[in-house]
Design a protein around this motif. Sequence first.
Motif, PDB file in Angstrom:
ATOM      1  N   VAL A 114       2.987   6.024  -2.974  1.00  0.00           N
ATOM      2  CA  VAL A 114       4.091   6.836  -3.461  1.00  0.00           C
ATOM      3  C   VAL A 114       4.083   6.891  -4.990  1.00  0.00           C
ATOM      4  O   VAL A 114       4.256   7.960  -5.582  1.00  0.00           O
ATOM      5  CB  VAL A 114       5.441   6.324  -2.913  1.00  0.00           C
ATOM      6  CG1 VAL A 114       6.612   7.050  -3.546  1.00  0.00           C
ATOM      7  CG2 VAL A 114       5.482   6.480  -1.402  1.00  0.00           C
ATOM      8  N   VAL A 115       3.836   5.772  -5.627  1.00  0.00           N
ATOM      9  CA  VAL A 115       3.757   5.739  -7.089  1.00  0.00           C
ATOM     10  C   VAL A 115       2.564   6.567  -7.563  1.00  0.00           C
ATOM     11  O   VAL A 115       2.661   7.332  -8.526  1.00  0.00           O
ATOM     12  CB  VAL A 115       3.673   4.280  -7.597  1.00  0.00           C
ATOM     13  CG1 VAL A 115       3.336   4.222  -9.078  1.00  0.00           C
ATOM     14  CG2 VAL A 115       4.977   3.558  -7.308  1.00  0.00           C
ATOM     15  N   TYR A 116       1.433   6.441  -6.881  1.00  0.00           N
ATOM     16  CA  TYR A 116       0.228   7.208  -7.224  1.00  0.00           C
ATOM     17  C   TYR A 116       0.503   8.704  -7.136  1.00  0.00           C
ATOM     18  O   TYR A 116       0.168   9.469  -8.038  1.00  0.00           O
ATOM     19  CB  TYR A 116      -0.912   6.818  -6.275  1.00  0.00           C
ATOM     20  CG  TYR A 116      -2.145   7.675  -6.395  1.00  0.00           C
ATOM     21  CD1 TYR A 116      -2.991   7.570  -7.485  1.00  0.00           C
ATOM     22  CD2 TYR A 116      -2.460   8.604  -5.404  1.00  0.00           C
ATOM     23  CE1 TYR A 116      -4.129   8.359  -7.588  1.00  0.00           C
ATOM     24  CE2 TYR A 116      -3.590   9.394  -5.499  1.00  0.00           C
ATOM     25  CZ  TYR A 116      -4.420   9.267  -6.588  1.00  0.00           C
ATOM     26  OH  TYR A 116      -5.538  10.061  -6.700  1.00  0.00           O
ATOM     27  N   PRO A 130      -6.998   4.032   6.757  1.00  0.00           N
ATOM     28  CA  PRO A 130      -5.700   4.731   6.781  1.00  0.00           C
ATOM     29  C   PRO A 130      -5.154   4.976   5.368  1.00  0.00           C
ATOM     30  O   PRO A 130      -4.608   6.032   5.095  1.00  0.00           O
ATOM     31  CB  PRO A 130      -4.785   3.793   7.574  1.00  0.00           C
ATOM     32  CG  PRO A 130      -5.716   3.041   8.465  1.00  0.00           C
ATOM     33  CD  PRO A 130      -6.975   2.861   7.651  1.00  0.00           C
ATOM     34  N   TYR A 131      -5.317   3.997   4.483  1.00  0.00           N
ATOM     35  CA  TYR A 131      -4.836   4.141   3.104  1.00  0.00           C
ATOM     36  C   TYR A 131      -5.491   5.342   2.430  1.00  0.00           C
ATOM     37  O   TYR A 131      -4.801   6.184   1.855  1.00  0.00           O
ATOM     38  CB  TYR A 131      -5.130   2.856   2.315  1.00  0.00           C
ATOM     39  CG  TYR A 131      -4.748   2.932   0.861  1.00  0.00           C
ATOM     40  CD1 TYR A 131      -3.452   2.643   0.463  1.00  0.00           C
ATOM     41  CD2 TYR A 131      -5.668   3.298  -0.113  1.00  0.00           C
ATOM     42  CE1 TYR A 131      -3.086   2.707  -0.868  1.00  0.00           C
ATOM     43  CE2 TYR A 131      -5.314   3.371  -1.447  1.00  0.00           C
ATOM     44  CZ  TYR A 131      -4.016   3.076  -1.818  1.00  0.00           C
ATOM     45  OH  TYR A 131      -3.654   3.149  -3.145  1.00  0.00           O
ATOM     46  N   TYR A 164       4.699  -1.606  13.715  1.00  0.00           N
ATOM     47  CA  TYR A 164       5.263  -2.331  12.583  1.00  0.00           C
ATOM     48  C   TYR A 164       4.500  -2.022  11.309  1.00  0.00           C
ATOM     49  O   TYR A 164       4.842  -2.506  10.252  1.00  0.00           O
ATOM     50  CB  TYR A 164       5.259  -3.836  12.864  1.00  0.00           C
ATOM     51  CG  TYR A 164       6.174  -4.202  13.994  1.00  0.00           C
ATOM     52  CD1 TYR A 164       7.558  -4.180  13.809  1.00  0.00           C
ATOM     53  CD2 TYR A 164       5.695  -4.517  15.246  1.00  0.00           C
ATOM     54  CE1 TYR A 164       8.423  -4.477  14.844  1.00  0.00           C
ATOM     55  CE2 TYR A 164       6.554  -4.828  16.294  1.00  0.00           C
ATOM     56  CZ  TYR A 164       7.916  -4.806  16.079  1.00  0.00           C
ATOM     57  OH  TYR A 164       8.770  -5.101  17.097  1.00  0.00           O
ATOM     58  N   ASP A 165       3.490  -1.190  11.404  1.00  0.00           N
ATOM     59  CA  ASP A 165       2.686  -0.818  10.249  1.00  0.00           C
ATOM     60  C   ASP A 165       3.411   0.286   9.488  1.00  0.00           C
ATOM     61  O   ASP A 165       3.492   1.426   9.943  1.00  0.00           O
ATOM     62  CB  ASP A 165       1.300  -0.344  10.717  1.00  0.00           C
ATOM     63  CG  ASP A 165       0.372  -0.021   9.568  1.00  0.00           C
ATOM     64  OD1 ASP A 165       0.822   0.009   8.416  1.00  0.00           O
ATOM     65  OD2 ASP A 165      -0.815   0.217   9.839  1.00  0.00           O
ATOM     66  N   LYS A 166       3.960  -0.055   8.338  1.00  0.00           N
ATOM     67  CA  LYS A 166       4.750   0.900   7.556  1.00  0.00           C
ATOM     68  C   LYS A 166       3.910   2.065   7.068  1.00  0.00           C
ATOM     69  O   LYS A 166       4.403   3.186   6.952  1.00  0.00           O
ATOM     70  CB  LYS A 166       5.409   0.199   6.355  1.00  0.00           C
ATOM     71  CG  LYS A 166       6.323  -0.928   6.714  1.00  0.00           C
ATOM     72  CD  LYS A 166       7.456  -0.458   7.587  1.00  0.00           C
ATOM     73  CE  LYS A 166       8.395  -1.612   7.899  1.00  0.00           C
ATOM     74  NZ  LYS A 166       9.069  -1.481   9.139  1.00  0.00           N
ATOM     75  N   LEU A 167       2.651   1.842   6.809  1.00  0.00           N
ATOM     76  CA  LEU A 167       1.765   2.907   6.345  1.00  0.00           C
ATOM     77  C   LEU A 167       1.621   3.978   7.426  1.00  0.00           C
ATOM     78  O   LEU A 167       1.710   5.176   7.151  1.00  0.00           O
ATOM     79  CB  LEU A 167       0.408   2.305   5.980  1.00  0.00           C
ATOM     80  CG  LEU A 167      -0.454   3.036   4.978  1.00  0.00           C
ATOM     81  CD1 LEU A 167       0.281   3.298   3.692  1.00  0.00           C
ATOM     82  CD2 LEU A 167      -1.718   2.246   4.698  1.00  0.00           C
ATOM     83  N   GLN A 207       0.830  -1.202   0.000  1.00  0.00           N
ATOM     84  CA  GLN A 207       0.000   0.000   0.000  1.00  0.00           C
ATOM     85  C   GLN A 207       0.864   1.252   0.000  1.00  0.00           C
ATOM     86  O   GLN A 207       0.565   2.213  -0.714  1.00  0.00           O
ATOM     87  CB  GLN A 207      -0.930   0.010   1.216  1.00  0.00           C
ATOM     88  CG  GLN A 207      -2.067  -0.966   1.116  1.00  0.00           C
ATOM     89  CD  GLN A 207      -2.952  -0.920   2.347  1.00  0.00           C
ATOM     90  OE1 GLN A 207      -2.519  -0.571   3.443  1.00  0.00           O
ATOM     91  NE2 GLN A 207      -4.204  -1.272   2.170  1.00  0.00           N
ATOM     92  N   LEU A 208       1.928   1.243   0.775  1.00  0.00           N
ATOM     93  CA  LEU A 208       2.838   2.383   0.820  1.00  0.00           C
ATOM     94  C   LEU A 208       3.463   2.614  -0.555  1.00  0.00           C
ATOM     95  O   LEU A 208       3.508   3.745  -1.042  1.00  0.00           O
ATOM     96  CB  LEU A 208       3.919   2.154   1.876  1.00  0.00           C
ATOM     97  CG  LEU A 208       4.988   3.228   1.988  1.00  0.00           C
ATOM     98  CD1 LEU A 208       4.367   4.578   2.314  1.00  0.00           C
ATOM     99  CD2 LEU A 208       6.003   2.837   3.044  1.00  0.00           C
TER     100      LEU A 208
END
Length: 181
Positions: free
Chosen positions: A60-62, A91-92, A128-131, A55-56
């Motif tokens: 970033v690409v988006y 969150p996304y 631990y959630d990178k988002l 998702q991260l």
Amino acid sequence: MSSGRRVIGVFLWCVAALAPVACTAPGAVQGTGQERVQERVPEMVRIPIPEDMQQLADLVVYRGRVATLKPEEQRREYLAAGQSFSRDPSPYNRIRVALLAAMPGTSFQDDVRAMSLLEPYSGAGPTYDKLRQFAAIFYAQIAESVKARGRAEQLREQLDALRAIERTIIERGQPAPPVKK
């Protein structure tokens, strides 16, 4: 930590987070991100990509893709992201809207809105959630940018006030006061 080191740290963190995306070949845009990566990697070395990392990478690409669009297309993307967030405040979607709201040079740039969207993650403790980690770092970056712009505006106002005093002194024909060193 100095600003330069912080920027480098954020850059390296993003590079590490996007490493799975770098494995995809250009033009591979069909399917989910994990499928795009996995179809390019031989069967023996396939490693599942955690959902938050994917998702991260997608966010970033988006954001990069939207930055290349024409202004009216950017606005449509921003409005569509806002509608998605209204329907599903995940969150996304929250971070997606914040990324677009903080995009410089757009007619809809709104750092205050971006910060308010990211505020729930600003004090994110160890996770631990990178988002969520990305959201906390992005919040701090926007806050620092807003603070720097405020300071620059304050200095600009002080400079303008000093120039006005200087003009007044010149108009009166009085010698300018000595500069203190």
